[in-house]
Scaffold this motif. Structure first.
Motif, PDB file in Angstrom:
ATOM      1  N   ARG A  46      35.030  45.326  43.720  1.00 53.63           N
ATOM      2  CA  ARG A  46      33.845  44.592  44.174  1.00 53.63           C
ATOM      3  C   ARG A  46      33.882  44.334  45.678  1.00 53.63           C
ATOM      4  N   ASP A  76      31.073  45.770  48.287  1.00 52.33           N
ATOM      5  CA  ASP A  76      30.379  44.906  49.259  1.00 52.33           C
ATOM      6  C   ASP A  76      30.588  45.346  50.700  1.00 52.33           C
ATOM      7  N   LEU A 129      37.815  33.978  47.083  1.00 56.34           N
ATOM      8  CA  LEU A 129      36.917  35.136  47.051  1.00 56.34           C
ATOM      9  C   LEU A 129      37.352  36.104  45.954  1.00 56.34           C
ATOM     10  N   TYR A 130      36.370  36.671  45.290  1.00 52.01           N
ATOM     11  CA  TYR A 130      36.574  37.733  44.302  1.00 52.01           C
ATOM     12  C   TYR A 130      37.528  37.334  43.172  1.00 52.01           C
ATOM     13  N   THR A 147      40.219  42.152  53.543  1.00 53.29           N
ATOM     14  CA  THR A 147      40.520  41.540  52.254  1.00 53.29           C
ATOM     15  C   THR A 147      41.978  41.091  52.312  1.00 53.29           C
ATOM     16  N   LYS A 176      33.365  27.932  47.809  1.00 45.63           N
ATOM     17  CA  LYS A 176      33.453  29.255  48.440  1.00 45.63           C
ATOM     18  C   LYS A 176      33.773  30.365  47.448  1.00 45.63           C
ATOM     19  N   VAL A 177      33.728  30.057  46.166  1.00 46.59           N
ATOM     20  CA  VAL A 177      34.083  31.043  45.140  1.00 46.59           C
ATOM     21  C   VAL A 177      33.056  32.174  45.095  1.00 46.59           C
ATOM     22  N   THR A 178      33.566  33.410  45.044  1.00 44.59           N
ATOM     23  CA  THR A 178      32.748  34.564  44.678  1.00 44.59           C
ATOM     24  C   THR A 178      33.430  35.249  43.499  1.00 44.59           C
ATOM     25  N   LEU A 179      32.645  35.949  42.694  1.00 48.82           N
ATOM     26  CA  LEU A 179      33.157  36.527  41.457  1.00 48.82           C
ATOM     27  C   LEU A 179      33.230  38.045  41.540  1.00 48.82           C
ATOM     28  N   ALA A 180      34.168  38.608  40.789  1.00 49.16           N
ATOM     29  CA  ALA A 180      34.370  40.057  40.731  1.00 49.16           C
ATOM     30  C   ALA A 180      34.368  40.490  39.275  1.00 49.16           C
ATOM     31  N   SER A 186      43.022  39.650  46.244  1.00 46.05           N
ATOM     32  CA  SER A 186      41.895  39.205  47.062  1.00 46.05           C
ATOM     33  C   SER A 186      42.326  37.955  47.804  1.00 46.05           C
TER      34      SER A 186
END
Length: 367
Positions: free
Chosen positions: A166, A170, A157-158, A175, A243-247, A153
């Motif tokens: 994930r 979305d 992100l993710y 990516t 800016k973190v997103t989780l997967a 990723s």
């Protein structure tokens, strides 16, 4: 046939016996002293792509490193549980002629016997690619140049166990893959480099995962000189935690499709969960001669596309039609999901046309 424990002892204890007898002076008789020691950690087939790139790069006359050991998941039952087999990475390494006594398969990366044997090899750098085990601080403290992970990723992100799935779920259009130093926090280390990849709207998770690890392999080989000379660590970019997103890991319970949702959401879910756990749907099969004679059928949905929304709805909103090459499922928001391939329990994947012909006039409805 070997049991799991027997195969695990073969890989781990052979490695333990070998590495415990190795001293720095004797080890240099087999590994060129000028080359830096690299240990690779990975388990599934996509990891073998990275290992292949490392093997090939290390064999070049100008190479400055050598793969001195491999760490992978213990042997497990595959082929529907009939055989106990090494991980794809272990099998690939053996096929390439890598010494079996330098393939480590600890249950946990914090096992003291394993760590002792790893220290004896004096690795300067560790590379991880979908290894599948948490690396404790005691492990991370061993290689002086650190541990570098290939993460599929564009970090931050993710972060997490299922970044590719994930991202597809979305519906992302772009990516990529990141090289990052490993720290105790999950996927939170400084980023050495990223490679961006456009996402086709039909690509499924296994294919995208393979593509990203292929690109990640190239990126790793390109960046290894800077990792070895220390400049990569100096120039690595700290991640922006805002800016973190989780997967998070996918659970089998997520595999069911609800046709109350719009077709695009369902299509992205089918792509994301392809391979494992897959996506499932329950449909009502109605005998044409008697509407009281019906049963519920469970289908695994394999391949889909989003309908064009130009079809005239003159039947029940739950009716599933067959148009051209697809089963057309009515979905939320007056959208249509076109299903191109399905699989019945215990059967092989079949086309929508073959499945429809097998109904022999029976009708289908969504539940």
């Amino acid at each position: 046939m070997y049991s799991t424990s027997m195969l695990r002892r073969f890989f781990f204890f052979n490695a333990a016996a070998s590495s415990s007898s190795i001293t720095p002076s004797s080890y240099t008789t087999t590994i060129t002293s000028k080359k830096k020691s690299l240990v690779f950690l990975g388990s599934p087939q996509v990891s073998a792509t990275v290992l292949d790139a490392l093997f090939n790069a290390s064999a070049a006359p100008s190479s400055s490193f050598e793969v001195t050991a491999i760490v992978t998941q213990p042997p497990s039952r595959r082929d529907r549980g009939r055989k106990v087999m090494p991980s794809p990475v272990a099998q690939y390494a053996l096929d390439r002629g890598f010494p079996s006594d330098l393939i480590f398969t600890p249950e946990r990366a914090g096992e003291e016997t394993f760590l002792s044997n790893l220290r004896a090899l004096q690795p300067e750098l560790c590379i991880t690619a979908a290894y599948g085990n948490i690396l404790p601080t005691k492990f991370l403290n061993i290689p002086p140049l650190g541990t570098v992970n290939i993460h599929p990723s564009l970090l931050p992100l993710y972060r997490g166990a299922a970044p590719v799935q994930r991202a597809l779920q979305d519906g992302v259009k772009e990516t990529g893959v990141s090289l990052a130093f490993t720290v105790r926090a999950l996927d939170a280390g400084p980023v050495i480099a990223r490679e961006r990849v456009e996402v086709d709207d039909q690509i499924k998770a296994p294919d995208l995962l393979a593509l990203l690890f292929s690109e990640g392999s190239k990126l790793l080989i390109c960046k290894l000189p800077s990792i070895f000379d220390g400049s990569a660590e100096v120039n690595a970019e700290p991640q922006d935690d805002s800016k973190v997103t989780l997967a998070p890991k996918i659970s089998p319970e997520e595999s069911w499709l609800s046709f109350d949702e719009e077709a695009l959401i369902l299509h992205n879910k089918v792509r994301a969960f392809a391979g494992w756990p897959g996506t499932r749907a329950k449909v009502l099969v109605i005998d044409d001669e008697s509407s009281n004679n019906h049963n519920i059928l469970e289908l695994k949905i394999i391949t889909t596309r989003v309908g064009s929304n130009d079809k005239i709805r003159d039947n029940d909103v739950h009716d599933i039609a067959f148009i051209k090459d697809a089963l057309v499922f009515p979905c939320g928001g007056r959208t249509d999901l076109e299903v191109l391939e399905v699989q019945l329990p215990g059967k092989k994947v079949t086309s929508a046309a073959a499945f429809w012909n097998g109904l022999r006039g029976q009708k289908l409805k969504t539940l």
